[in-house]
Design a protein around this motif. Structure first.
Motif, short mmCIF file in Angstrom:
data_model
loop_
_atom_site.label_atom_id
_atom_site.label_comp_id
_atom_site.label_asym_id
_atom_site.label_seq_id
_atom_site.Cartn_x
_atom_site.Cartn_y
_atom_site.Cartn_z
N ALA A 1 24.43 12.21 20.43
CA ALA A 1 25.46 13.24 20.52
C ALA A 1 26.18 13.17 21.86
CB ALA A 1 24.82 14.62 20.33
N TRP A 2 25.46 12.74 22.89
CA TRP A 2 26.07 12.58 24.21
C TRP A 2 27.07 11.43 24.19
CZ3 TRP A 2 28.07 13.66 28.52
CH2 TRP A 2 28.04 12.83 29.65
N PHE A 3 26.67 10.34 23.56
CA PHE A 3 27.59 9.21 23.48
C PHE A 3 28.77 9.54 22.57
CE2 PHE A 3 23.73 7.26 25.05
CZ PHE A 3 24.22 6.45 26.05
N GLY A 4 28.52 10.34 21.53
CA GLY A 4 29.63 10.80 20.70
C GLY A 4 30.62 11.60 21.50
N CYS A 5 30.11 12.41 22.43
CA CYS A 5 30.99 13.17 23.34
C CYS A 5 31.84 12.22 24.18
CB CYS A 5 30.14 14.07 24.24
SG CYS A 5 30.97 14.62 25.75
N LEU A 6 31.22 11.20 24.75
CA LEU A 6 31.96 10.25 25.59
C LEU A 6 33.08 9.57 24.80
CD1 LEU A 6 28.95 8.60 27.47
CD2 LEU A 6 30.57 10.25 28.41
N TYR A 7 32.75 9.14 23.57
CA TYR A 7 33.75 8.44 22.76
C TYR A 7 34.89 9.37 22.35
CZ TYR A 7 29.90 5.09 22.35
OH TYR A 7 28.88 4.22 22.62
N GLU A 8 34.54 10.56 21.86
CA GLU A 8 35.55 11.46 21.30
C GLU A 8 36.38 12.14 22.39
OE1 GLU A 8 33.46 14.15 18.76
OE2 GLU A 8 32.58 12.53 17.56
N VAL A 9 35.74 12.50 23.49
CA VAL A 9 36.45 13.22 24.57
C VAL A 9 37.22 12.26 25.46
CG1 VAL A 9 36.14 14.68 26.61
CG2 VAL A 9 34.80 15.13 24.54
N LEU A 10 36.61 11.13 25.81
CA LEU A 10 37.24 10.21 26.76
C LEU A 10 38.11 9.15 26.09
CD1 LEU A 10 34.33 9.57 29.29
CD2 LEU A 10 36.05 11.38 29.31
N LEU A 11 37.68 8.67 24.90
CA LEU A 11 38.38 7.57 24.26
C LEU A 11 39.21 7.99 23.05
CD1 LEU A 11 35.56 4.86 24.36
CD2 LEU A 11 37.28 5.41 26.10
N GLY A 12 38.96 9.20 22.54
CA GLY A 12 39.74 9.68 21.39
C GLY A 12 39.37 8.99 20.09
N GLN A 13 38.09 8.59 19.95
CA GLN A 13 37.65 7.92 18.72
C GLN A 13 36.19 8.23 18.45
OE1 GLN A 13 39.02 4.35 20.64
NE2 GLN A 13 36.99 3.43 20.49
N LYS A 14 35.74 7.92 17.24
CA LYS A 14 34.40 8.30 16.81
C LYS A 14 33.32 7.36 17.33
CE LYS A 14 35.49 11.89 14.28
NZ LYS A 14 35.03 13.26 14.67
N GLU A 15 33.66 6.12 17.57
CA GLU A 15 32.67 5.14 17.99
C GLU A 15 33.17 4.39 19.21
OE1 GLU A 15 32.10 2.73 14.56
OE2 GLU A 15 30.79 4.16 13.56
N GLY A 16 32.24 3.70 19.88
CA GLY A 16 32.64 2.96 21.06
C GLY A 16 31.59 1.97 21.49
N PRO A 17 31.77 1.36 22.66
CA PRO A 17 30.88 0.31 23.14
C PRO A 17 29.69 0.88 23.91
CG PRO A 17 32.64 0.62 24.70
CD PRO A 17 32.86 1.63 23.59
N ARG A 18 28.82 -0.02 24.40
CA ARG A 18 27.83 0.40 25.39
C ARG A 18 28.59 0.93 26.59
NH1 ARG A 18 22.60 -1.19 25.80
NH2 ARG A 18 22.85 -1.54 28.05
N PHE A 19 28.35 2.19 26.92
CA PHE A 19 29.23 2.83 27.88
C PHE A 19 29.05 2.29 29.30
CE2 PHE A 19 31.74 6.26 29.73
CZ PHE A 19 32.74 6.35 28.77
N GLY A 20 27.83 1.81 29.61
CA GLY A 20 27.64 1.22 30.94
C GLY A 20 28.48 -0.02 31.10
N MET A 21 28.55 -0.85 30.08
CA MET A 21 29.39 -2.05 30.12
C MET A 21 30.86 -1.65 30.20
SD MET A 21 29.91 -5.27 30.17
CE MET A 21 28.50 -6.25 29.64
#
Length: 538
Positions: A497-517
């Motif tokens: 759910a935390w990574f979902g927050c990063l993708y949806e709030v910061l990237l404007g999409q439902k999925e994304g990459p390894r955030f550290g990379m």
């Protein structure tokens, strides 16, 4: 790889092409009459239209069975790409010029109709050339066969006479699958009208197996006696399919789920003729984004040209390789995952190749089960793979609103100054594909959501932690651990759910990459700014 490579193996590699190759090997071994002829795999093509993504899938999959068979047995094998260019033109295609001209030739053999494009001797020859060019582009190893050439050269003469000998038995078997009115007129033989050139679908008044002739009447009641040999007649397609298996000794042919009943019927006809039907793999059909079967006439689903606009051809090959017996959606949203799966397979293979001489059987088997081994015909290309995933490039393009390759290369070179189009050709191709995919599918559908209070606190904490390492050398793994730690600190449950927050709030999409990379490539300072923008977004 030779047969000896498998001499110490306790089992055959488990990938589906090897399973099919083992079946084929057993068939060849069990033949009563031993022959030096190579095992024969066939793929069929109806040249009334241009090659399409289904054509690619069938030939690619058949090629992988050929590759596995050669590796497993060391025995010769070939693929015959058979074009039914004697088929009658049933309707005028939508995607051709000179439709009025073609309409005057309805019912005639494709190989006897003028080419509407004006580049070849016939419409069939034009489409056959397109097929060969298509197969050559993807470096498929095959032998092309034209039905017109095989029929007119006499290659099928003996088999066609055999059809006449068992004509009534074939009619009885096929008739059970037909409606009553069609059953009354059915014959597997389609004579070519000697005056009009039309492929006739009419009842036979007389069958003469000794002379090799049939007697029939046209729509005007005029009677004709026609030789079935020498290209003066052809067969209905299910009987034709069976006759080819019988005449050529086809050992293997795969086909789509929609042809299950046809395979059964043609197999029965092949046995009536005295042949042994080939091994068959039934593959599932592709579905569109709504779960409906894709259709050339409907235009739903993806074309090869569309796929290759957004991803390299190796990703399409991987999509065809994976689980051929399972129905899969063939739409734009499957492209990124297929691309990154391909990159992962190449990376895994390259890692094993580094220590190939010291691998045990289980590790060797991983190579032969790796889809990339099939896609690249057993030879790992130089400079294969990419240090950056396609998903990462898409996210870089998204946050940077990138419309030019130079923008993405700026981020990539700052992350790793050794990368370039020359040193990493696959990465270069992925950059161009990512820009196209971003422009058409991500940019129009960006949807940033506002964070709730807990998410705001977590994002603020992440920004503070990033400021603490700003200007320092921090690895992608260390940044990933930092992101994880924030998620756990604020008790996101589940953690995704935390990574979902990063993708949806910061990237404007439902999925994304390894955030550290992502942070490592995009930049620590830039990520802090991204978070601050999201926290102040209205």
């Amino acid at each position: 790889m030779s047969k000896n490579d498998f001499s110490s193996f306790t089992s055959i590699p488990k990938s589906w092409p090897f399973e099919e190759a083992a079946k084929l090997s057993d068939r060849i071994k069990s033949k009563k009459e031993k022959s030096d002829k190579p095992a024969l795999l066939e793929t069929g093509y109806g040249p009334s239209g241009l090659p399409h993504i289904g054509t690619f899938g069938e030939v690619a999959r058949t090629s992988w069975v050929r590759q596995a068979y050669q590796a497993l047995t060391g025995q010769p094998i070939k693929i015959l790409a058979f074009s039914d260019d004697m088929d009658g033109l049933r309707k005028v295609p939508d995607n051709v010029p000179n439709k009025e001209m073609l309409a005057q030739h309805l019912g005639k053999q494709l190989s006897r109709i003028p080419d509407p494009f004006g580049t070849h001797d016939s419409f069939g020859a034009h489409n056959n050339a397109q097929l060969c060019s298509f197969l050559d582009h993807f470096n498929f190893e095959y032998e092309f066969a034209s039905a017109t050439d095989y029929y007119t050269s006499g290659r099928f003469d003996a088999a066609l006479k055999r059809v006449l000998e068992v004509h009534d038995e074939i009619v009885t078997v096929v008739g059970k699958t037909l409606r009553e009115e069609r059953r009354a007129t059915y014959s597997p033989v389609l004579p070519i009208h000697p005056e009009t050139g039309i492929v006739m679908q009419v009842p036979m008044e007389k069958i003469d197996p000794v002379a090799g002739t049939v007697v029939w009447r046209d729509e005007n009641g005029k009677a004709f006696e026609t030789l079935v040999t020498g290209g003066h007649a052809k067969l209905q397609w299910k009987a034709d399919w069976a006759m080819r298996w019988y005449a050529l000794g086809v050992d293997y042919e795969m086909s789509g789920k929609d042809l299950i009943d046809s395979v059964k019927l043609s197999s029965r006809i092949c046995k009536i003729l005295g042949g042994e039907p080939p091994i068959n793999l039934t593959y599932e059909l592709f579905l569109d984004d709504q779960g409906q079967k894709i259709s050339k006439s409907k235009g739903n689903g993806l074309s090869i040209e569309e796929w290759l606009q957004y991803a390299p051809e190796e990703s399409l090959a991987l999509y065809m390789f994976n689980a051929p017996k399972r129905a899969k959606r063939l739409f734009f949203d499957v492209i990124p995952k297929a691309t990154d799966e391909y990159l992962k397979h190449v990376s895994d293979w390259a890692e094993l190749e580094k220590n190939k001489d010291s691998l045990d059987d289980a590790e060797k088997e991983k190579i032969y089960n790796n889809p990339a081994w099939f896609i690249h015909q057993g030879q790992l290309p130089e400079k294969a793979g990419s240090p950056i995933t396609f998903a990462m490039l898409l996210n870089l393009a998204s946050v940077a609103n990138a419309e030019r390759a130079e923008i993405l290369w700026g981020f990539l070179k700052r992350y790793d100054d050794t990368v370039s189009a020359e040193t990493h050709p696959m990465l270069s191709k992925l950059v161009d594909c990512a820009l196209a995919y971003y422009a058409d599918f991500i940019k129009p559908n960006k949807d940033y959501r506002r964070p709730d209070d807990k998410e705001k606190q977590a994002l603020t904490s992440l920004a503070d932690k990033l400021r603490a390492v700003q200007g320092q050398s921090v690895t992608a793994d260390e940044l990933q651990n930092m992101v994880f730690a924030v998620g756990k600190e604020f008790e996101f449950e589940p953690l995704r759910a935390w990574f979902g927050c990063l993708y949806e709030v910061l990237l404007g999409q439902k999925e994304g990459p390894r955030f550290g990379m992502f942070i490592a490539v995009y930049g620590v300072s830039e990520t802090i700014e991204l978070i601050e923008t999201a926290l102040t977004r209205e």
